[in-house]
Design a protein around this motif. Structure first.
Motif, short mmCIF file in Angstrom:
data_model
loop_
_atom_site.label_atom_id
_atom_site.label_comp_id
_atom_site.label_asym_id
_atom_site.label_seq_id
_atom_site.Cartn_x
_atom_site.Cartn_y
_atom_site.Cartn_z
N MET A 240 30.43 -3.28 4.59
CA MET A 240 30.28 -2.69 3.26
C MET A 240 29.70 -3.71 2.26
O MET A 240 28.80 -3.39 1.52
N LEU A 241 30.27 -4.93 2.26
CA LEU A 241 29.78 -5.97 1.35
C LEU A 241 28.31 -6.29 1.62
O LEU A 241 27.52 -6.46 0.69
N THR A 242 27.95 -6.33 2.89
CA THR A 242 26.56 -6.62 3.24
C THR A 242 25.63 -5.55 2.69
O THR A 242 24.56 -5.86 2.15
N SER A 243 26.02 -4.30 2.80
CA SER A 243 25.20 -3.20 2.28
C SER A 243 25.04 -3.31 0.77
O SER A 243 23.93 -3.11 0.24
N ILE A 244 26.12 -3.62 0.08
CA ILE A 244 26.05 -3.77 -1.38
C ILE A 244 25.18 -4.96 -1.75
O ILE A 244 24.34 -4.88 -2.65
N ALA A 245 25.36 -6.08 -1.04
CA ALA A 245 24.58 -7.29 -1.33
C ALA A 245 23.10 -7.03 -1.14
O ALA A 245 22.28 -7.36 -2.02
N TYR A 246 22.74 -6.45 -0.01
CA TYR A 246 21.32 -6.17 0.24
C TYR A 246 20.80 -5.11 -0.73
O TYR A 246 19.68 -5.21 -1.24
#
Length: 120
Positions: A1-7
């Motif tokens: 989830m964090l990776t999706s938000i970051a990207y």
């Protein structure tokens, strides 16, 4: 989830600066008014357009071909641009609302994006 938000945030910010760059190339006077300091030299506005367009494309390329860490370092360094823009607006008769509400807020958002990419 964090990776999706970051990207997602990083991609959105890079697309936004590409839009700003294109706007400075296509409608320079309107873009300058939005920047917060009136400008008369179309050549200067074109330079800003090419700069912003290039930063956005480089950011997208780093995210796509190198990864989150490279994108994070890029965003961290590029945050200097809206911080500088804040000072430019303040030193050249622009409003504090524009300086802080647009440029400084952009710098903070870019730094948040960098932090998220480092965490991803």
């Amino acid at each position: 989830m964090l990776t999706s938000i970051a990207y997602g945030l990083a991609i959105l910010l890079n697309l936004f600066i590409i839009f700003i760059g294109v706007r400075f190339l296509v409608v320079p006077q309107a873009a300058a008014a939005g920047y917060g300091v009136p400008a008369r030299e179309v050549a200067f506005l074109s330079v800003k357009g090419v700069r912003d367009l290039s930063y956005g494309l480089i950011g997208l390329a780093l995210l796509a071909f190198v990864g989150a860490t490279a994108g994070a370092w890029f965003m961290l360094v590029v945050a200097l641009v809206p911080l500088g823009d804040t000072l430019i607006v303040l030193r050249n008769g622009g409003t504090r609302a524009t300086a802080f509400g647009i440029h400084f807020a952009t710098a903070v958002t870019v730094l948040i994006s960098a932090a998220l990419l480092f965490a991803a």
